[in-house]
Motif scaffolding. Structure first.
Motif, mmCIF file in Angstrom:
data_model
loop_
_atom_site.group_PDB
_atom_site.id
_atom_site.type_symbol
_atom_site.label_atom_id
_atom_site.label_comp_id
_atom_site.label_asym_id
_atom_site.label_seq_id
_atom_site.Cartn_x
_atom_site.Cartn_y
_atom_site.Cartn_z
ATOM 1 N N GLY A 76 0.777 -1.229 0.000
ATOM 2 C CA GLY A 76 0.000 0.000 0.000
ATOM 3 C C GLY A 76 0.810 1.281 0.000
ATOM 4 O O GLY A 76 0.252 2.372 -0.082
ATOM 5 N N TYR A 77 2.132 1.182 0.088
ATOM 6 C CA TYR A 77 2.966 2.386 0.182
ATOM 7 C C TYR A 77 2.811 3.284 -1.052
ATOM 8 O O TYR A 77 2.539 4.482 -0.932
ATOM 9 C CB TYR A 77 4.437 2.013 0.394
ATOM 10 C CG TYR A 77 5.318 3.227 0.556
ATOM 11 C CD1 TYR A 77 5.382 3.899 1.772
ATOM 12 C CD2 TYR A 77 6.067 3.719 -0.509
ATOM 13 C CE1 TYR A 77 6.173 5.034 1.919
ATOM 14 C CE2 TYR A 77 6.861 4.839 -0.367
ATOM 15 C CZ TYR A 77 6.913 5.498 0.850
ATOM 16 O OH TYR A 77 7.680 6.619 0.993
ATOM 17 N N PHE B 126 0.476 3.244 -3.226
ATOM 18 C CA PHE B 126 -0.929 3.642 -3.327
ATOM 19 C C PHE B 126 -1.176 4.883 -2.469
ATOM 20 O O PHE B 126 -1.942 5.770 -2.851
ATOM 21 C CB PHE B 126 -1.830 2.479 -2.889
ATOM 22 C CG PHE B 126 -3.286 2.672 -3.208
ATOM 23 C CD1 PHE B 126 -3.783 2.383 -4.473
ATOM 24 C CD2 PHE B 126 -4.175 3.125 -2.241
ATOM 25 C CE1 PHE B 126 -5.127 2.553 -4.775
ATOM 26 C CE2 PHE B 126 -5.517 3.293 -2.530
ATOM 27 C CZ PHE B 126 -5.995 3.009 -3.806
ATOM 28 N N ASP B 127 -0.535 4.946 -1.321
ATOM 29 C CA ASP B 127 -0.744 6.045 -0.371
ATOM 30 C C ASP B 127 0.250 7.194 -0.516
ATOM 31 O O ASP B 127 0.074 8.235 0.112
ATOM 32 C CB ASP B 127 -0.678 5.512 1.066
ATOM 33 C CG ASP B 127 -1.840 4.585 1.388
ATOM 34 O OD1 ASP B 127 -2.925 4.760 0.805
ATOM 35 O OD2 ASP B 127 -1.647 3.680 2.216
ATOM 36 N N HIS B 128 1.300 7.020 -1.302
ATOM 37 C CA HIS B 128 2.337 8.047 -1.443
ATOM 38 C C HIS B 128 2.523 8.414 -2.918
ATOM 39 O O HIS B 128 3.379 7.844 -3.609
ATOM 40 C CB HIS B 128 3.659 7.576 -0.820
ATOM 41 C CG HIS B 128 3.584 7.426 0.652
ATOM 42 N ND1 HIS B 128 3.163 6.267 1.262
ATOM 43 C CD2 HIS B 128 3.846 8.321 1.646
ATOM 44 C CE1 HIS B 128 3.182 6.437 2.575
ATOM 45 N NE2 HIS B 128 3.585 7.670 2.833
ATOM 46 N N ARG C 165 -5.320 -1.094 -6.757
ATOM 47 C CA ARG C 165 -5.581 -2.063 -5.698
ATOM 48 C C ARG C 165 -6.907 -2.760 -6.014
ATOM 49 O O ARG C 165 -7.838 -2.133 -6.508
ATOM 50 C CB ARG C 165 -5.689 -1.309 -4.373
ATOM 51 C CG ARG C 165 -6.210 -2.117 -3.215
ATOM 52 C CD ARG C 165 -6.341 -1.283 -1.958
ATOM 53 N NE ARG C 165 -5.011 -0.974 -1.449
ATOM 54 C CZ ARG C 165 -4.760 -0.021 -0.553
ATOM 55 N NH1 ARG C 165 -5.720 0.718 -0.076
ATOM 56 N NH2 ARG C 165 -3.533 0.169 -0.132
ATOM 57 N N ARG D 192 -5.408 5.072 -8.547
ATOM 58 C CA ARG D 192 -5.023 6.461 -8.312
ATOM 59 C C ARG D 192 -4.101 6.884 -9.447
ATOM 60 O O ARG D 192 -3.032 6.297 -9.640
ATOM 61 C CB ARG D 192 -4.327 6.616 -6.968
ATOM 62 C CG ARG D 192 -5.302 6.388 -5.838
ATOM 63 C CD ARG D 192 -4.765 6.836 -4.527
ATOM 64 N NE ARG D 192 -5.854 6.783 -3.555
ATOM 65 C CZ ARG D 192 -5.667 6.673 -2.260
ATOM 66 N NH1 ARG D 192 -4.454 6.599 -1.765
ATOM 67 N NH2 ARG D 192 -6.703 6.654 -1.454
ATOM 68 N N ASP E 104 -8.959 9.683 -8.389
ATOM 69 C CA ASP E 104 -9.094 8.560 -7.463
ATOM 70 C C ASP E 104 -10.324 7.797 -7.936
ATOM 71 O O ASP E 104 -11.437 8.315 -7.825
ATOM 72 C CB ASP E 104 -9.290 9.111 -6.048
ATOM 73 C CG ASP E 104 -8.797 8.178 -4.971
ATOM 74 O OD1 ASP E 104 -8.404 7.055 -5.285
ATOM 75 O OD2 ASP E 104 -8.829 8.595 -3.803
#
Length: 175
Positions: free
Chosen positions: A82-83, A85-87, A107, A121, A133
Motif C-alpha cells: 500500500g505504500y 498507493f498512499d504516497h 488495488r 489512483r 481517485d
C-alpha cells in the motif's frame, strides 16, 4: 510552389508533434487487499494479476502509450503493501524514472465474497499531484465482470485525460 512546400512542412511538423505528444501512462501491478475470512486464495491472486494487463490493453486501445515498469523496480520503490498507493510522490518518482507522464497505482479491494472494488489512483508524474481517485465495482469473481470493471476504470481515467476511449459494446449472450 513555395507556399505548397511551406504548407507541407507545417503539416508534417504538426503531425510529428502530435505523435511526440502522445500521453504516456505507466500502470503498476495491482495489489490485493482481501478482507474476507479466506484471504489470498489462488483465484483472487490470479484475478488481481489479470487487472494490469487488461487495463494496459484498454489504455493502448484508446491510443495511450503504455510505459512498462519492471516488477522489480516497483518492488524496490514500494516500502510495504500500500505504500505507493498512499504516497503519490514516491509513485511519481518511479514514473519519472521511466519517462511516463502519468502513473496509475491500483488495488483490488475485496471486502466481501460477493463483490470487490478496482481502485486506481492516477498521478501526474511531473508534479506528483493526484489527478484522479477511481473506483469500479465488480460483483462476483467472474472474469467477464472483472473485464467490465476494467473498462469502467479506463473510461474514468480517460475522462480526466484525453477523452478518446469508447468501451467495446456488451457481448451478446448465446443461449
Amino acid at each position: 510552389m513555395m507556399q505548397k512546400t511551406l504548407l507541407s512542412s507545417l503539416l508534417f511538423c504538426m503531425l510529428s508533434f502530435n505523435s511526440l505528444a502522445q500521453t504516456r501512462i505507466a500502470v503498476l501491478d495491482f495489489e490485493l487487499k482481501d478482507l474476507t475470512l479466506a484471504p489470498g486464495v489462488p483465484a483472487e491472486l490470479q484475478r488481481t494479476a489479470s487487472i494490469k494487463p487488461l487495463l494496459e490493453q484498454e489504455l493502448a486501445r484508446a491510443g495511450y502509450v503504455v510505459v512498462a515498469i519492471p516488477g522489480q523496480a516497483q518492488q524496490a520503490a514500494n516500502s510495504g503493501v500500500g505504500y505507493l498507493f498512499d504516497h503519490a510522490d514516491a509513485a511519481a518518482q518511479l514514473g519519472k524514472h521511466y519517462h511516463a507522464d502519468y502513473i496509475l497505482v491500483g488495488r483490488l479491494h475485496k471486502p466481501s465474497f460477493l463483490f470487490a472494488y478496482l481502485m486506481g489512483r492516477l498521478i501526474k508524474v511531473a508534479d506528483g499531484k493526484l489527478i484522479g481517485d477511481y473506483i469500479s465495482e465488480s460483483k462476483g469473481p467472474n472474469a467477464s465482470l472483472t473485464i467490465k470493471a476494467v473498462e469502467s476504470l479506463t473510461t474514468k481515467i480517460d475522462h480526466d485525460l484525453d477523452r478518446r476511449y469508447s468501451p467495446p459494446p456488451p457481448a451478446k449472450l448465446v443461449h
